[in-house]
Design an enzyme around this catalytic site. Structure first.
Site, short mmCIF file in Angstrom:
data_model
loop_
_atom_site.label_atom_id
_atom_site.label_comp_id
_atom_site.label_asym_id
_atom_site.label_seq_id
_atom_site.Cartn_x
_atom_site.Cartn_y
_atom_site.Cartn_z
N ASN A 136 20.23 -17.90 -3.13
CA ASN A 136 20.32 -17.18 -4.41
C ASN A 136 21.76 -17.12 -4.93
O ASN A 136 22.06 -16.36 -5.84
CB ASN A 136 19.75 -15.76 -4.27
CG ASN A 136 20.54 -14.89 -3.29
OD1 ASN A 136 21.53 -15.34 -2.71
ND2 ASN A 136 20.10 -13.67 -3.09
N HIS A 138 24.46 -16.15 -3.21
CA HIS A 138 25.37 -15.14 -2.66
C HIS A 138 26.44 -15.77 -1.79
O HIS A 138 26.22 -16.82 -1.18
CB HIS A 138 24.61 -14.01 -1.94
CG HIS A 138 24.04 -14.32 -0.60
ND1 HIS A 138 22.70 -14.18 -0.30
CD2 HIS A 138 24.62 -14.72 0.55
CE1 HIS A 138 22.49 -14.49 0.97
NE2 HIS A 138 23.63 -14.83 1.51
C1 GLP Z 1 24.02 -15.10 5.17
C2 GLP Z 1 25.53 -14.75 5.24
C3 GLP Z 1 26.35 -15.69 4.41
C4 GLP Z 1 25.79 -17.09 4.54
C5 GLP Z 1 24.44 -17.17 3.90
C6 GLP Z 1 23.71 -18.47 4.12
O1 GLP Z 1 23.18 -14.06 5.00
N1 GLP Z 1 25.87 -13.42 4.94
O2 GLP Z 1 27.71 -15.61 4.79
O3 GLP Z 1 26.63 -18.02 3.93
O4 GLP Z 1 23.65 -16.05 4.18
O5 GLP Z 1 23.20 -18.53 5.41
P1 GLP Z 1 22.75 -19.87 6.11
O6 GLP Z 1 24.00 -20.63 6.40
O7 GLP Z 1 22.06 -19.44 7.37
O8 GLP Z 1 21.86 -20.58 5.16
#
Ligand code: GLP
Length: 245
Positions: A136, A138
């Protein structure tokens, strides 16, 4: 923003690790901003290999992590402190006293947030910040909202993020609903930023991030105004943008 499209997750991990290794070699006392999640795991494995086989030296490096689940102490297997110890710190010659992860179990969480930013300032700021990205848009736990926070703060996680992260927990009910996260300002103050993205699930967020528009609906889009950002995206994550390899 420099966009580097690589073939797959393995290539993304190697490219990202090379950039971090360059920073570590050119400044052995660098402050590295680190991230958790599945995305940087391969990069951390590559750094461990570089340490073991090539002597990459972390002895004077300091690290500052982006975020931590609220309510989880560092010995909880799903805490981000635990993740960092397991995936990197226990396998390289870093001094754990120089590794900082927000304390999600702090009694006074507001104080913890304030001190976290103060400590980053005291360290002289972050030389290189590693980021992943949520589906999304973030970054760290700065979720899509009407307003974004500048400094480290306590935040509610969105339903999407709780669902996405439930894969690490026994059940979705165990996923914390809040987290302590560095704010957009804490991240944007880093001298250099490298963002990794792999897989089709990140394609929409990468499209937004490279759209030329900034919106709090996709917090990562703010990175477009930073002067030194490199994206390492694999072909799947880059599948909605018009960039040839
Ligand atoms: C998490 C973390 C982020 C991360 C994102 C993507 O919740 N707080 O720092 O970049 O979500 O996670 P993933 O790498 O497992 O897709």
């Amino acid at each position: 923003m420099k966009i580097v499209v690589v073939k797959d997750y393995a290539q993304m991990s190697i490219k990202g690790a090379e950039l971090i290794a360059e920073t570590v070699k050119s400044n052995p006392e660098a402050v590295l901003g680190l991230a958790t999640g599945s995305t940087p795991e391969g990069l951390y494995s590559e750094l461990i290999r570089m340490h073991k086989e090539e002597g990459l030296d972390f002895s004077k490096i300091t690290t500052v992590n982006l975020d931590e689940y609220y309510g989880l102490s560092g010995d909880h297997p799903q805490s981000y402190r635990y993740f960092m110890n397991e995936k990197l710190f226990n396998h390289v010659n870093i001094d754990k006293n120089n590794t900082y992860v927000p304390n999600g179990g702090a009694e006074d969480i507001q104080e913890e947030c304030k001190n976290y930013d103060k400590n980053i300032e005291k360290l002289g700021g972050i030389d290189l910040q590693l980021l992943g990205i949520g589906g999304n848009g973030h970054i760290a736990f700065n979720e899509p909202e009407e307003e974004l926070n500048f400094g480290t703060h306590l935040t509610d996680l969105t339903k999407d993020t709780i669902e996405a992260n439930s894969r690490f927990f026994d059940s979705i009910d165990e996923v914390p609903k809040k987290a302590v996260t560095m704010g957009i300002g804490s991240i944007m103050k880093a001298k250099k930023i490298v963002l990794l993205a792999s897989g089709k699930g990140k394609a929409e967020a990468i499209k937004e991030l490279t759209s030329g528009k900034i919106t709090t609906d996709s917090p990562a889009t703010i990175l477009q105004v930073h002067h030194d950002v490199t994206l390492f995206v694999d072909e799947d994550a880059a599948s909605l943008i018009n960039i040839s390899k």
